[in-house]
Design a protein around this motif. Sequence first.
Motif, PDB file in Angstrom:
ATOM      1  N   PHE A  52       0.841  -1.196   0.000  1.00 33.22           N
ATOM      2  CA  PHE A  52       0.000   0.000   0.000  1.00 33.22           C
ATOM      3  C   PHE A  52       0.877   1.248   0.000  1.00 33.22           C
ATOM      4  O   PHE A  52       0.594   2.213  -0.695  1.00 33.22           O
ATOM      5  CB  PHE A  52      -0.934   0.007   1.218  1.00 33.22           C
ATOM      6  N   GLY A  53       1.964   1.208   0.764  1.00 36.30           N
ATOM      7  CA  GLY A  53       2.887   2.340   0.824  1.00 36.30           C
ATOM      8  C   GLY A  53       3.487   2.674  -0.524  1.00 36.30           C
ATOM      9  O   GLY A  53       3.671   3.845  -0.855  1.00 36.30           O
ATOM     10  N   ILE A  54       3.782   1.624  -1.318  1.00 37.50           N
ATOM     11  CA  ILE A  54       4.305   1.831  -2.667  1.00 37.50           C
ATOM     12  C   ILE A  54       3.268   2.554  -3.524  1.00 37.50           C
ATOM     13  O   ILE A  54       3.584   3.423  -4.318  1.00 37.50           O
ATOM     14  CB  ILE A  54       4.680   0.479  -3.320  1.00 37.50           C
ATOM     15  N   ASP A  58       1.643  10.042  -2.568  1.00 36.22           N
ATOM     16  CA  ASP A  58       1.783  11.304  -1.842  1.00 36.22           C
ATOM     17  C   ASP A  58       1.767  11.111  -0.327  1.00 36.22           C
ATOM     18  O   ASP A  58       1.753  12.073   0.426  1.00 36.22           O
ATOM     19  CB  ASP A  58       0.739  12.331  -2.286  1.00 36.22           C
ATOM     20  N   ARG A  59       1.769   9.844   0.108  1.00 37.26           N
ATOM     21  CA  ARG A  59       1.887   9.514   1.533  1.00 37.26           C
ATOM     22  C   ARG A  59       0.795  10.135   2.401  1.00 37.26           C
ATOM     23  O   ARG A  59       1.051  10.540   3.530  1.00 37.26           O
ATOM     24  CB  ARG A  59       3.260   9.962   2.079  1.00 37.26           C
ATOM     25  N   ASP A  60      -0.428  10.218   1.855  1.00 37.73           N
ATOM     26  CA  ASP A  60      -1.514  10.789   2.673  1.00 37.73           C
ATOM     27  C   ASP A  60      -2.363   9.713   3.336  1.00 37.73           C
ATOM     28  O   ASP A  60      -3.375  10.002   3.958  1.00 37.73           O
ATOM     29  CB  ASP A  60      -2.381  11.749   1.856  1.00 37.73           C
ATOM     30  N   GLY A  61      -1.966   8.451   3.185  1.00 37.84           N
ATOM     31  CA  GLY A  61      -2.663   7.370   3.870  1.00 37.84           C
ATOM     32  C   GLY A  61      -3.818   6.763   3.093  1.00 37.84           C
ATOM     33  O   GLY A  61      -4.429   5.805   3.546  1.00 37.84           O
ATOM     34  N   VAL A  62      -4.127   7.326   1.939  1.00 32.27           N
ATOM     35  CA  VAL A  62      -5.172   6.787   1.071  1.00 32.27           C
ATOM     36  C   VAL A  62      -4.676   6.827  -0.373  1.00 32.27           C
ATOM     37  O   VAL A  62      -3.727   7.527  -0.685  1.00 32.27           O
ATOM     38  CB  VAL A  62      -6.508   7.572   1.182  1.00 32.27           C
TER      39      VAL A  62
END
Length: 85
Positions: A52-54, A58-62
């Motif tokens: 999911f992190g990949i 934009d690293r906003d969690g969604v």
Amino acid sequence: GKLTPKQTEELREAFRLIDANNDGVVAPDELKRYVEQVTGDVLDDETFRNEFGISDLDRDGVINFEEFIKVAGEPQSPARQGNQG
């Protein structure tokens, strides 16, 4: 590679299916539930979080639709080819 309008529409349909609460973004639990339904596998939380992190560029969690297209529309992104090091 550029997606055709048909491919984009198919991805949009898939995105709508995954986005259970219809808020326009896919949360980790929504994606995990969807992948488990489709594959029949139970995903290990840590493995799933890495994947999911990949995808969450934009690293906003969604994952928004643009991120979804980038990930789902790529045949094989470099990040997924097992970078042992």
